[in-house]
Structure formats: structure tokens, C-alpha cells
Design a protein around this motif. Structure first.
Motif, PDB file in Angstrom:
ATOM      1  N   CYS A  76       0.909  -1.180  -0.156  1.00  0.00           N
ATOM      2  CA  CYS A  76      -0.004  -0.070   0.010  1.00  0.00           C
ATOM      3  C   CYS A  76       0.888   1.220  -0.025  1.00  0.00           C
ATOM      4  CB  CYS A  76      -0.875  -0.098   1.259  1.00  0.00           C
ATOM      5  SG  CYS A  76      -1.798   1.392   1.174  1.00  0.00           S
ATOM      6  N   VAL A  77       0.520   2.345  -0.800  1.00  0.00           N
ATOM      7  CA  VAL A  77       1.424   3.481  -0.835  1.00  0.00           C
ATOM      8  C   VAL A  77       1.262   4.283   0.532  1.00  0.00           C
ATOM      9  CG1 VAL A  77       1.050   3.733  -3.192  1.00  0.00           C
ATOM     10  CG2 VAL A  77      -0.640   4.839  -1.932  1.00  0.00           C
ATOM     11  N   CYS A  78       0.319   3.699   1.401  1.00  0.00           N
ATOM     12  CA  CYS A  78       0.039   4.406   2.753  1.00  0.00           C
ATOM     13  C   CYS A  78       1.119   3.935   3.810  1.00  0.00           C
ATOM     14  CB  CYS A  78      -1.216   4.214   3.446  1.00  0.00           C
ATOM     15  SG  CYS A  78      -1.635   2.233   3.536  1.00  0.00           S
ATOM     16  N   THR A  79       2.077   2.951   3.170  1.00  0.00           N
ATOM     17  CA  THR A  79       2.762   2.339   4.032  1.00  0.00           C
ATOM     18  C   THR A  79       4.432   2.645   3.605  1.00  0.00           C
ATOM     19  OG1 THR A  79       1.442   0.390   4.456  1.00  0.00           O
ATOM     20  CG2 THR A  79       3.605   0.154   5.154  1.00  0.00           C
ATOM     21  N   GLY A  80       5.287   3.174   4.526  1.00  0.00           N
ATOM     22  CA  GLY A  80       6.480   3.731   4.322  1.00  0.00           C
ATOM     23  C   GLY A  80       7.416   2.766   4.923  1.00  0.00           C
ATOM     24  N   THR A  97      11.985  -1.292   9.014  1.00  0.00           N
ATOM     25  CA  THR A  97      10.758  -0.278   9.597  1.00  0.00           C
ATOM     26  C   THR A  97       9.688  -0.059   8.805  1.00  0.00           C
ATOM     27  OG1 THR A  97      12.432   0.587  11.306  1.00  0.00           O
ATOM     28  CG2 THR A  97      10.346   1.557  11.185  1.00  0.00           C
ATOM     29  N   LEU A  98       8.737  -0.654   8.969  1.00  0.00           N
ATOM     30  CA  LEU A  98       7.495  -0.147   8.109  1.00  0.00           C
ATOM     31  C   LEU A  98       6.630   0.914   9.129  1.00  0.00           C
ATOM     32  CD1 LEU A  98       5.655  -3.657   6.845  1.00  0.00           C
ATOM     33  CD2 LEU A  98       7.376  -2.349   5.713  1.00  0.00           C
ATOM     34  N   THR A  99       6.155   2.006   8.205  1.00  0.00           N
ATOM     35  CA  THR A  99       5.639   3.147   8.952  1.00  0.00           C
ATOM     36  C   THR A  99       4.116   3.403   8.337  1.00  0.00           C
ATOM     37  OG1 THR A  99       7.816   4.353   9.159  1.00  0.00           O
ATOM     38  CG2 THR A  99       5.712   5.623   9.470  1.00  0.00           C
TER      39      THR A  99
END
Length: 134
Positions: A76-80, A97-99
Motif C-alpha cells: 500500500c502506498v500508505c505504508t513507508g 521499519t514499516l511506517t
């Protein structure tokens, strides 16, 4: 008869010589480096909306070869994401690290990311779970 007596000791001699091979211990090096994650799923349970989640996936390279992380691909583009290093030396450690910003999220969220590395297992999946509440 004399021929048989002559060949019998010769036969036994070569049989003994050939059966007494010296055994050499062969240690084969792993063909690929390894990526060992300490956990693949991080579940935050209930989280208030608006909070930023930083899920840290620690890993080690227990092999004798250099581990190379080719990419990390969140679904998902919502996850950095961030990665401590894309090149991990033998016996080295790293962190991915997933943000996730929960500002626009609600309810149960399950996000995945795929890690590609130069290991025998080409892809690894890590998961971030959270139930976003008001």
C-alpha cells in the motif's frame, strides 16, 4: 595352477589398497546467504486513529556470505519503509521499519511488505496489523 597362486595375492593386494581410501572431511559452503527474521508479524491490536506506527522487523544474516536486500515493497502506498542497510555482512544484523500513519484509517488494517534478497528463498513477507479506533 601357478597362475592362480600368483594372481590371488596380487588381487588381494589391490583390493586392500583400493579399500583404504583416506577419508577427507569436505565442508561445503552455503550456496546462498540467509535472512533470518526475529518476527514476521507485528500486531498493534487497538490503536487510536491519528497515531503513527513504526513496526521494526529485526533480522540477522547467520551465513558466511554477504546478504543483499534488493528491495522492500509495501503493498500500500500508505505504508513507508526504511532499512538500516541493504548490505549485511556475514553474522551481521539489520532492521526494516514499516511506517503507517493511521490518520485516514479505520477498523482492522492488515498491511504486508515483500522483501527480496539474494537468498535461496527469494521473497519474504512481513505483516503489520492494527485495529484503528476513535
Amino acid at each position: 595352477m601357478k597362475k592362480k597362486i600368483f594372481f590371488l595375492p596380487l588381487f588381494l593386494f589391490f583390493t586392500i589398497i583400493l579399500s583404504c581410501k583416506s577419508e577427507k572431511k569436505i565442508v561445503l559452503k552455503d550456496k546462498y546467504p540467509k535472512l533470518k527474521l526475529t518476527s514476521r508479524i507485528i500486531d498493534y491490536k487497538d490503536v487510536k486513529r491519528g497515531k503513527i506506527l513504526n513496526a521494526q522487523y529485526k533480522f540477522i544474516n547467520p551465513s558466511e556470505d554477504t546478504l543483499k536486500i534488493k528491495y522492500v515493497n509495501p503493498d500500500c502506498v500508505c505504508t513507508g519503509y526504511t532499512i538500516s542497510s541493504k548490505v549485511i555482512p556475514p553474522k551481521g544484523k539489520g532492521v526494516i521499519t514499516l511506517t503507517l500513519n493511521t490518520k485516514e484509517k479505520y477498523g482492522e488494517n492488515i498491511l504486508h511488505a515483500v522483501i527480496k534478497a539474494n537468498t535461496e528463498t527469494k521473497f519474504y513477507k512481513i505483516t503489520l496489523k492494527a485495529n484503528i479506533i476513535d
